[in-house]
Design an enzyme around this catalytic site. Structure first.
Site, PDB file in Angstrom:
ATOM      1  N   ASP A  99      -5.226  -3.964  -0.385  1.00 25.68           N
ATOM      2  CA  ASP A  99      -4.373  -5.065  -0.289  1.00 25.68           C
ATOM      3  C   ASP A  99      -4.831  -5.878  -1.501  1.00 25.68           C
ATOM      4  O   ASP A  99      -6.152  -6.259  -1.762  1.00 25.68           O
ATOM      5  CB  ASP A  99      -4.426  -5.864   0.985  1.00 25.68           C
ATOM      6  CG  ASP A  99      -3.754  -5.041   2.085  1.00 25.68           C
ATOM      7  OD1 ASP A  99      -3.220  -3.831   1.796  1.00 25.68           O
ATOM      8  OD2 ASP A  99      -3.344  -5.460   3.139  1.00 25.68           O
ATOM      9  N   MET A 100      -3.880  -6.839  -1.844  1.00 24.21           N
ATOM     10  CA  MET A 100      -4.167  -7.931  -2.916  1.00 24.21           C
ATOM     11  C   MET A 100      -4.106  -9.211  -2.029  1.00 24.21           C
ATOM     12  O   MET A 100      -3.454  -9.679  -1.418  1.00 24.21           O
ATOM     13  CB  MET A 100      -3.281  -7.899  -3.946  1.00 24.21           C
ATOM     14  CG  MET A 100      -3.742  -8.822  -5.202  1.00 24.21           C
ATOM     15  SD  MET A 100      -5.113  -8.149  -5.904  1.00 24.21           S
ATOM     16  CE  MET A 100      -4.781  -6.915  -7.120  1.00 24.21           C
ATOM     17  N   GLN A 133       1.181  -8.104  -7.292  1.00 24.91           N
ATOM     18  CA  GLN A 133       2.071  -9.469  -6.754  1.00 24.91           C
ATOM     19  C   GLN A 133       2.702 -10.022  -7.756  1.00 24.91           C
ATOM     20  O   GLN A 133       2.225 -10.583  -9.021  1.00 24.91           O
ATOM     21  CB  GLN A 133       0.899 -10.576  -6.399  1.00 24.91           C
ATOM     22  CG  GLN A 133       0.304  -9.965  -5.067  1.00 24.91           C
ATOM     23  CD  GLN A 133      -0.936 -10.926  -4.821  1.00 24.91           C
ATOM     24  OE1 GLN A 133      -1.446 -11.412  -6.062  1.00 24.91           O
ATOM     25  NE2 GLN A 133      -1.454 -11.310  -3.728  1.00 24.91           N
ATOM     26  N   LYS A 166      -8.635  -5.120   3.021  1.00 27.39           N
ATOM     27  CA  LYS A 166      -8.700  -6.412   2.371  1.00 27.39           C
ATOM     28  C   LYS A 166     -10.228  -6.443   1.837  1.00 27.39           C
ATOM     29  O   LYS A 166     -11.182  -6.331   2.663  1.00 27.39           O
ATOM     30  CB  LYS A 166      -8.179  -7.481   3.050  1.00 27.39           C
ATOM     31  CG  LYS A 166      -6.799  -7.519   3.306  1.00 27.39           C
ATOM     32  CD  LYS A 166      -6.671  -8.852   3.990  1.00 27.39           C
ATOM     33  CE  LYS A 166      -4.818  -8.965   4.052  1.00 27.39           C
ATOM     34  NZ  LYS A 166      -4.368  -7.809   4.820  1.00 27.39           N
ATOM     35  N   ARG A 219       1.778  -0.593  -4.573  1.00 24.51           N
ATOM     36  CA  ARG A 219       2.777  -1.431  -3.357  1.00 24.51           C
ATOM     37  C   ARG A 219       2.935  -2.665  -4.328  1.00 24.51           C
ATOM     38  O   ARG A 219       2.031  -3.570  -4.476  1.00 24.51           O
ATOM     39  CB  ARG A 219       2.084  -1.589  -2.002  1.00 24.51           C
ATOM     40  CG  ARG A 219       2.741  -2.562  -1.250  1.00 24.51           C
ATOM     41  CD  ARG A 219       1.983  -3.349  -0.305  1.00 24.51           C
ATOM     42  NE  ARG A 219       1.638  -2.372   0.726  1.00 24.51           N
ATOM     43  CZ  ARG A 219       0.610  -2.684   1.600  1.00 24.51           C
ATOM     44  NH1 ARG A 219      -0.174  -3.714   1.447  1.00 24.51           N
ATOM     45  NH2 ARG A 219       0.087  -1.727   2.253  1.00 24.51           N
TER      46      ARG A 219
HETATM   47  P1  FAD Z   1      11.758 -12.769   1.018  1.00 27.62           P
HETATM   48  O1  FAD Z   1      12.566 -13.548   0.091  1.00 27.62           O
HETATM   49  O2  FAD Z   1      10.561 -13.519   1.381  1.00 27.62           O
HETATM   50  O3  FAD Z   1      12.410 -12.268   2.302  1.00 27.62           O
HETATM   51  C1  FAD Z   1      13.628 -11.610   2.452  1.00 27.62           C
HETATM   52  C2  FAD Z   1      14.002 -11.597   3.779  1.00 27.62           C
HETATM   53  O4  FAD Z   1      13.252 -11.141   4.696  1.00 27.62           O
HETATM   54  C3  FAD Z   1      14.212 -13.442   4.395  1.00 27.62           C
HETATM   55  O5  FAD Z   1      15.328 -13.980   3.975  1.00 27.62           O
HETATM   56  C4  FAD Z   1      14.199 -12.979   5.858  1.00 27.62           C
HETATM   57  O6  FAD Z   1      15.386 -12.627   6.211  1.00 27.62           O
HETATM   58  C5  FAD Z   1      13.109 -12.022   5.895  1.00 27.62           C
HETATM   59  N1  FAD Z   1      11.962 -12.314   6.193  1.00 27.62           N
HETATM   60  C6  FAD Z   1      10.855 -12.292   5.238  1.00 27.62           C
HETATM   61  N2  FAD Z   1       9.625 -12.681   5.863  1.00 27.62           N
HETATM   62  C7  FAD Z   1       9.991 -13.035   7.146  1.00 27.62           C
HETATM   63  C8  FAD Z   1       9.463 -13.349   8.312  1.00 27.62           C
HETATM   64  N3  FAD Z   1       8.125 -13.728   8.257  1.00 27.62           N
HETATM   65  N4  FAD Z   1       9.865 -13.690   9.401  1.00 27.62           N
HETATM   66  C9  FAD Z   1      11.281 -13.172   9.613  1.00 27.62           C
HETATM   67  N5  FAD Z   1      11.784 -12.945   8.583  1.00 27.62           N
HETATM   68  C10 FAD Z   1      11.492 -12.600   7.187  1.00 27.62           C
HETATM   69  N6  FAD Z   1       1.550 -10.057  -0.060  1.00 27.62           N
HETATM   70  C11 FAD Z   1       0.394 -10.212  -0.476  1.00 27.62           C
HETATM   71  O7  FAD Z   1      -0.052 -11.134  -1.317  1.00 27.62           O
HETATM   72  N7  FAD Z   1      -0.593  -9.038  -0.454  1.00 27.62           N
HETATM   73  C12 FAD Z   1      -0.365  -7.888   0.134  1.00 27.62           C
HETATM   74  O8  FAD Z   1      -1.320  -7.090  -0.006  1.00 27.62           O
HETATM   75  C13 FAD Z   1       0.850  -7.676   0.759  1.00 27.62           C
HETATM   76  N8  FAD Z   1       0.978  -6.645   1.335  1.00 27.62           N
HETATM   77  C14 FAD Z   1       2.448  -6.725   2.019  1.00 27.62           C
HETATM   78  C15 FAD Z   1       2.460  -5.340   2.683  1.00 27.62           C
HETATM   79  C16 FAD Z   1       3.967  -4.967   3.078  1.00 27.62           C
HETATM   80  C17 FAD Z   1       4.258  -3.610   3.677  1.00 27.62           C
HETATM   81  C18 FAD Z   1       4.774  -6.114   2.690  1.00 27.62           C
HETATM   82  C19 FAD Z   1       6.320  -5.731   3.121  1.00 27.62           C
HETATM   83  C20 FAD Z   1       4.745  -7.197   2.208  1.00 27.62           C
HETATM   84  C21 FAD Z   1       3.366  -7.325   1.681  1.00 27.62           C
HETATM   85  N9  FAD Z   1       3.089  -8.726   1.225  1.00 27.62           N
HETATM   86  C22 FAD Z   1       1.916  -8.933   0.511  1.00 27.62           C
HETATM   87  C23 FAD Z   1       3.946  -9.734   1.462  1.00 27.62           C
HETATM   88  C24 FAD Z   1       4.795 -10.169   0.166  1.00 27.62           C
HETATM   89  O9  FAD Z   1       4.166 -10.352  -0.841  1.00 27.62           O
HETATM   90  C25 FAD Z   1       5.931 -11.162   0.619  1.00 27.62           C
HETATM   91  O10 FAD Z   1       5.258 -12.425   0.760  1.00 27.62           O
HETATM   92  C26 FAD Z   1       6.782 -10.771   1.568  1.00 27.62           C
HETATM   93  O11 FAD Z   1       7.104  -9.496   1.815  1.00 27.62           O
HETATM   94  C27 FAD Z   1       8.026 -11.479   1.293  1.00 27.62           C
HETATM   95  O12 FAD Z   1       8.640 -11.404   0.566  1.00 27.62           O
HETATM   96  P2  FAD Z   1      10.278 -10.517   0.202  1.00 27.62           P
HETATM   97  O13 FAD Z   1      10.127  -9.805  -0.933  1.00 27.62           O
HETATM   98  O14 FAD Z   1      10.220  -9.634   1.427  1.00 27.62           O
HETATM   99  O15 FAD Z   1      11.317 -11.402   0.120  1.00 27.62           O
END
Ligand code: FAD
Length: 325
Positions: free
Chosen positions: A138-139, A168, A104, A189
């Site tokens: 990372d963002m 994002q 980060k 990513r």
């Molecule tokens: P969602 O609709 O949020 O989640 C889908 C389903 O996954 C939910 O219904 C639930 O069942 C499950 N779920 C999601 N989160 C949780 C939780 N905390 N606990 C339990 N169940 C959960 N964001 C950034 O801004 N910058 C980054 O650099 C960044 N890096 C990432 C790296 C990875 C490998 C991943 C997977 C995510 C990253 N993110 C990052 C976070 C991302 O932006 C989302 O906020 C996060 O992945 C939730 O979005 P989703 O697409 O999974 O969908």
């Protein structure tokens, strides 16, 4: 730390109650947050992270290591993060694991001086390049997007093709960023974006975020990018698989990424289908902010925190007072 089984986090409260409780999560006692956070965090140090990475590797799952912490306020702290990443890369190689780390900018001092941050990133890149590893930029929140993309461009211009960047879909600007970066065929990513941003610059409605995510994926696939599909949402996983098929993508030209402790059954299914899956493995003593973001994001988890608080409070009421000897 050992992650409790997934079922532990299912909620018996109605979803609307959980959503209301999500707002109260920041008031939860720190030790309760720590208990729930164990699911999402490998542990306090690199040895914990290596143990988790080894366990994942044994199940055919890759990992990327992230040292928890952000927004450092002095240069020495930023240097320590860079040292930590170089050490992580060395130890991953020594353990026979793929050297892959996620960094980060604000942990590496971007809020103090972007140039010095860039020098630290170059140090980490040099360590990764020497062993054929990958570094993921990372963002963070929208105040850092311009600086992070500019740094990515500089490093790519210097020939660091083993650098990946996060984009994002939540941000209005991201379709344009993807189009502008497409000629570089960037390793991206693609995620929704976890930072709460104002409606002036970001989509609030999940349908709009998903539409942006799918549009961005389409452009990246057409550009020949290696894409890390970072989502736990079934609808996006399905959309990605459909787009990957349409573009005739080989399994070696993309991967799925998930966060440690989230949707483990999805990970198992993707691995069983023969797809590459990488789990984000965060570790380090500065776990609190990361844990709070994960909990705010998941109302079900907020319900779990609330139950833990209530259970402790009830336990205190019913526990007989200890007699002093
Ligand atoms: P969602 O609709 O949020 O989640 C889908 C389903 O996954 C939910 O219904 C639930 O069942 C499950 N779920 C999601 N989160 C949780 C939780 N905390 N606990 C339990 N169940 C959960 N964001 C950034 O801004 N910058 C980054 O650099 C960044 N890096 C990432 C790296 C990875 C490998 C991943 C997977 C995510 C990253 N993110 C990052 C976070 C991302 O932006 C989302 O906020 C996060 O992945 C939730 O979005 P989703 O697409 O999974 O969908």
């Amino acid at each position: 730390m050992v992650s409790p089984p997934l079922a532990t986090y299912g909620s018996c409260m109605p979803p609307r109650t959980d959503a209301l409780l999500a707002r109260l999560v920041p008031l939860a006692p720190r030790r309760v947050v720590a208990g729930v956070a164990a699911r999402y965090i490998a542990g306090d140090d690199l040895l914990d992270a290596l143990a988790v990475a080894r366990g994942l590797d044994a199940r055919g799952i890759r990992s990327t290591l992230d040292i928890l912490g952000e927004a450092v306020t002095d240069e020495r702290e930023a240097d320590a993060f860079a040292d930590g990443y170089v050490d992580a890369i060395d130890r991953l190689v020594a353990a026979g694991l793929e050297p892959h780390v996620s960094i980060k900018p604000t942990a590496l001092g971007s809020e103090l001086d972007w140039d010095a941050c860039g020098r630290r990133v170059r140090r980490i890149m040099a360590a990764a390049t020497a062993v054929g590893g990958t570094v993921n930029l990372d963002m963070e929140d929208a105040a850092t997007t311009d600086g992070t993309i500019a740094l990515y461009r500089e490093l790519r211009a210097e020939g660091h093709d083993n650098l990946a960047i996060v984009l994002q879909a939540r941000l209005h600007r991201t379709r344009a960023d993807v189009a502008a970066l497409a000629p570089l065929a960037p390793h991206v990513r693609l995620c929704k974006g976890i930072y709460p941003e104002s409606a002036a610059i970001a989509y609030v409605d999940d349908a709009e975020i998903r539409a942006s995510w799918l549009d961005c994926l389409e452009v990246l696939l057409a550009a020949g990018s290696y894409v890390a599909i970072a989502t736990h949402a079934d609808v996006l996983v399905r959309g990605a698989l459909e787009a990957l098929g349409r573009h005739g993508r080989e399994p070696s030209s993309y991967e799925f990424q998930t966060l440690l402790g989230v949707r483990e059954e999805l990970v198992a299914r993707l691995v069983a289908e023969g797809r590459t899956v990488r789990v984000y493995v965060p570790y380090g003593p500065q776990w609190y902010d990361y844990a709070m973001r994960r909990m705010r994001e998941s109302p079900q988890v907020a319900g779990h925190v609330a139950r833990a608080v209530v259970t402790r409070a009830v336990g205190r009421v019913h526990r007989p007072a200890r007699r002093s000897s």
